[in-house]
Design a protein around this motif. Structure first.
Motif, PDB file in Angstrom:
ATOM      1  N   HIS A  14       5.823  -2.835   2.112  1.00 41.43           N
ATOM      2  CA  HIS A  14       6.241  -2.323   3.428  1.00 41.43           C
ATOM      3  C   HIS A  14       7.299  -1.244   3.324  1.00 41.43           C
ATOM      4  O   HIS A  14       7.544  -0.513   4.268  1.00 41.43           O
ATOM      5  CB  HIS A  14       6.718  -3.467   4.325  1.00 41.43           C
ATOM      6  CG  HIS A  14       7.929  -4.196   3.809  1.00 41.43           C
ATOM      7  ND1 HIS A  14       8.000  -4.757   2.545  1.00 41.43           N
ATOM      8  CD2 HIS A  14       9.122  -4.472   4.402  1.00 41.43           C
ATOM      9  CE1 HIS A  14       9.179  -5.352   2.398  1.00 41.43           C
ATOM     10  NE2 HIS A  14       9.872  -5.187   3.495  1.00 41.43           N
TER      11      HIS A  14
ATOM     12  N   PHE B  68       0.047   8.495  -0.724  1.00 38.11           N
ATOM     13  CA  PHE B  68      -0.558   8.275   0.590  1.00 38.11           C
ATOM     14  C   PHE B  68      -0.728   9.564   1.399  1.00 38.11           C
ATOM     15  O   PHE B  68      -1.592   9.617   2.272  1.00 38.11           O
ATOM     16  CB  PHE B  68       0.171   7.163   1.347  1.00 38.11           C
ATOM     17  CG  PHE B  68      -0.108   5.819   0.714  1.00 38.11           C
ATOM     18  CD1 PHE B  68      -1.371   5.258   0.816  1.00 38.11           C
ATOM     19  CD2 PHE B  68       0.846   5.168  -0.047  1.00 38.11           C
ATOM     20  CE1 PHE B  68      -1.673   4.048   0.195  1.00 38.11           C
ATOM     21  CE2 PHE B  68       0.552   3.949  -0.672  1.00 38.11           C
ATOM     22  CZ  PHE B  68      -0.714   3.394  -0.543  1.00 38.11           C
TER      23      PHE B  68
ATOM     24  N   PRO C  49      -2.745   1.050   1.320  1.00 35.47           N
ATOM     25  CA  PRO C  49      -1.413   0.660   1.820  1.00 35.47           C
ATOM     26  C   PRO C  49      -1.072  -0.813   1.570  1.00 35.47           C
ATOM     27  O   PRO C  49      -0.037  -1.120   0.993  1.00 35.47           O
ATOM     28  CB  PRO C  49      -1.492   0.990   3.310  1.00 35.47           C
ATOM     29  CG  PRO C  49      -2.440   2.136   3.388  1.00 35.47           C
ATOM     30  CD  PRO C  49      -3.475   1.865   2.323  1.00 35.47           C
ATOM     31  N   PHE C  50      -1.968  -1.723   2.006  1.00 29.20           N
ATOM     32  CA  PHE C  50      -1.649  -3.142   1.874  1.00 29.20           C
ATOM     33  C   PHE C  50      -2.832  -3.861   1.234  1.00 29.20           C
ATOM     34  O   PHE C  50      -3.752  -4.294   1.942  1.00 29.20           O
ATOM     35  CB  PHE C  50      -1.296  -3.730   3.248  1.00 29.20           C
ATOM     36  CG  PHE C  50      -0.143  -3.023   3.888  1.00 29.20           C
ATOM     37  CD1 PHE C  50       1.158  -3.270   3.479  1.00 29.20           C
ATOM     38  CD2 PHE C  50      -0.346  -2.059   4.874  1.00 29.20           C
ATOM     39  CE1 PHE C  50       2.231  -2.598   4.040  1.00 29.20           C
ATOM     40  CE2 PHE C  50       0.710  -1.368   5.445  1.00 29.20           C
ATOM     41  CZ  PHE C  50       2.006  -1.637   5.032  1.00 29.20           C
TER      42      PHE C  50
END
Lengths: 478, 478
Positions: free
Chosen positions: A120, A132, A468-469
């Motif tokens: 995060h 990203f 991302p996750f």
């Protein structure tokens, strides 16, 4: 207050001697004077020069690493090394404090494994900032490529009642109360009571639905999440990943290969053109990482060199049969260095074989075609030899398979025969077969795993670092 | 054989007297002479003129509605009415037959309800051809809008262990064998044994993860599938739909409204510019449909007129409090024509109230702001009055809520206090709260339901007709 300007816009212009407002986060604060300010628009920081005596002391103390600030001042030529421009702060406001001691992002190098645990916050590092922004550009390039060619972006369903493609293990989707499962008269779980009135799963591929679109629009593509409930804890696998699946009416296998090669080169070219700074940063990161390795394990090319090489060279195109010949006669096969010795035609290729072909033998991307029918999916078009199908896999150095595709079997009778012999439920897929009953046409398509593309272009080595996750076995954090 | 050209390219050029090959599907075959050929690149057909005596009789018979053919011939000026160009066929090949009798797509008008049942073939009709090319363009416009503004496209997770947002009922995702559910020592289902080592669901929103991205990149957006396990069998609800969620650091509520309005106008403008023919077809379709209605129920504006009206007029911006005043004093409220009479401040607005404001009172899109805190989500920023939050909903004629957004509460203490009072699990969302602990900043964002946008722009009236394969209660076909 003057208008807020993004740091990328300030740094990419030669203009000086104007007033601006910038907002971002303090990356470093040096000598009680020089703030390196980042707002996420670029990895490069704007140097903001503040003067302690002009500031309220309480406010001044709050300029810490990680704090969010708004600064208004003059953009002027910089006398210092390392930047052409800087901002001389006229007024500075603290928007959000950051206790630099407690802040999990620390100035010294932190391992990728640790940063994965604080996914995060990892976007705030140079490495993940670059990764990203690059991922964004590649995604945009995908859409632009297909849009320019007149393809229709088709949102194929995520929840599906079909499990016919057999691409992998699936996740069940349900609203049944697991503590009170409804039973039918035979004592089985009654999925008629489930939300969709039947048993449903998360999709493993949008291809079959994509073919329905291609038989109307000619050219379509999908770009959406797909899922594999496989217990693969590797640097190459995710349980949830994004896939791009174009499907084209009137294409044969060669057209399919041409499109795939053009597509990959387009998106890489786009990144080289639009994300030069991010790529230069990632190239340096990779070079630093490689310095830790013994000489013979290091890459022959730097990241940007490698991307340009892919862009400027034709992919090697060989058949599976030719590949088997090369592998059989290869040194590691003869010296029994392969874990799986290649002995006969018909065997599936292992990752070590693919790597040998791409990294040692051809030293460039390879398109392997015309695989044995027995090791490929039911929908692939059979060649006249009766043994092989018009499949193609594109293999990339360091990545392995990045694309899998084929010309599809458009003949109704041949397709049904193949489905029956492979125990694919014909009844359940009658909608799919309708494309072969009503105005069937030759067509082809492929699937590209988006994260594998990002992995290749970014030079990162673990797929969990380019989404991302990440969702992997025993991990669904954030 | 000359190179294949798409029909859109042929029809959009004035060029004639050249040889080309076209491939597509027969829409109609008139007088044993005129084929209307469609290849999905446009709703408009190419007239192909064939001569029976030049063809093999067996082959000629196979030119039927729905058949896939390849034709090579000369593009020449057309003498007939209705088209400027036509192709004089020199050679014609049947690629795939179609038994016109058995073909579910018939030449007479078929109901949208029936076509929904054959969603795998409905792309081949003029209506759905236009709808899904339009959907494509709107999706591309979304990406182009945000890319041009420097937003990062963030793929937030689909499978989530968090159910904190409370936006709606969720679907469970599991690999547990429902017939052999593992139990822990207390006899409860042991989700530690599930794929992710915990109980997981399909996401209802990417907002919370999007905020993590905004606190690093400044501006991000998501565009992906979201899910609601609600038993809503309406023309406005889907169990699986696509949502766009931008999130911007350093934006307040006004910036948020400005962006949302600019965004919606941009994508509508893009469609008007790039999909004129599709929109003209859909406008005519809607006009024909409205003719069936009594005069007073018909729209005042045609589809294209309505889109241009939205483009050229500012959205009305009023507070919830102002809206309540308008509604309280409205005729339908006084005459008790509303099902829910508006009596006091604090009540949630019903669809009938929203429609009154948009369709009767203002006759244009309305942005409602500053709702009572009690009826809005925990993460919305409280106004100084203590009673309202900086929320905004954008209401569209015929659609209702198309956008919901807010400025977010960036203050750690206020946010925690609000979470506790609303029983949102603070511990579980510690990662979310970290954005407020480390360099917090004012920020805002919104969510736009993509299918509602497509519904509005296409003039269709059932949301199941603007997504390729709708997922609704008891329905997961294809």
């Amino acid at each position: 207050m003057s208008q807020r300007v993004k740091i990328k816009a300030i740094l990419s212009s030669e203009k000086t001697n104007y007033q601006a407002t910038v907002k971002g986060w303090v990356r470093t604060f040096r000598n009680n004077q020089f703030i390196a300010l980042n707002d996420g628009s670029t990895n490069n920081n704007l140097q903001v020069v503040v003067s302690e005596q002009d500031m309220d002391p309480a406010e001044f103390k709050r300029i810490t690493r990680g704090a969010a600030i708004s600064v208004t001042g003059e953009i002027i030529p910089s006398l210092g090394k390392g930047q052409k421009l800087e901002m001389k702060a006229a007024s500075l406001e603290i928007l959000g404090d950051c206790d630099a001691e407690a802040y999990p992002i620390q100035p010294q190098k932190q391992s990728l494994e640790f940063l994965r645990e604080i996914a995060h916050l990892r976007f705030r590092t140079n490495t993940f900032g670059a990764v990203f922004r690059l991922r964004h550009s590649l995604a945009f390039a995908v859409h632009q490529f297909f849009n320019e060619k007149g393809f229709v972006y088709l949102h194929t369903p995520i929840i599906t009642a079909s499990d016919a493609e057999g691409a992998g293990e699936m996740f069940r989707v349900t609203t049944l109360d697991l503590e009170k499962l409804p039973r039918n008269i035979d004592g089985d779980i009654d999925f008629k009571e489930d939300f969709f009135g039947r048993s449903t799963n998360l999709t493993v591929s949008g291809q079959l639905e994509g073919e329905l679109g291609a038989m109307a629009f000619g050219d379509i593509y999908t770009f959406g999440p797909t899922f594999r409930a496989e217990n693969s804890n590797t640097a190459r696998h995710l349980a949830e990943f994004w896939m791009i699946e174009p499907e084209m009416a009137f294409y044969d296998l060669k057209d399919n290969m041409d499109l795939a090669e053009e597509f990959i080169k387009y998106v890489i070219g786009y990144a080289l053109q639009h994300n030069r700074e991010d790529l230069e940063f990632l190239a340096q990161r990779l070079a630093d990482e490689e310095k830790q390795k013994p000489q013979q394990e290091r890459s022959e090319m730097g990241l940007i060199e490698k991307l340009e090489f892919v862009l400027n060279n034709q992919f090697e195109r060989i058949t599976y049969t030719e590949a088997i010949d090369i592998l059989k006669n290869s040194k590691p096969n003869k010296n029994k260095k392969f874990q799986y010795i290649v002995e006969e035609w018909g065997t599936d290729l292992q990752s070590e074989h693919e790597r040998y072909l791409v990294e040692k033998h051809f030293k460039k991307p390879v398109i392997l075609t015309d695989y044995p029918a027995a090791i490929k999916s039911f929908y692939m078009k059979r060649n006249d030899d009766g043994k092989t199908v018009r499949a193609m896999d594109i293999l990339f150095p360091g990545i392995g398979e990045i694309v899998g595709g084929s010309q599809r079997e458009e003949n109704y009778d041949k397709l049904v025969e193949r489905m029956e012999s492979m125990h694919v439920p014909v009844e359940e897929l009658s909608w799919y077969l309708d494309t072969r009953r009503f105005g069937t046409a030759p067509h082809a398509g492929f699937g590209l795993g988006f994260e594998r593309l990002v992995l290749f272009v970014s030079g990162m080595t673990n797929i969990r670092d380019v989404i991302p996750f990440p969702r992997t076995p025993k991990n669904a954090e954030f």
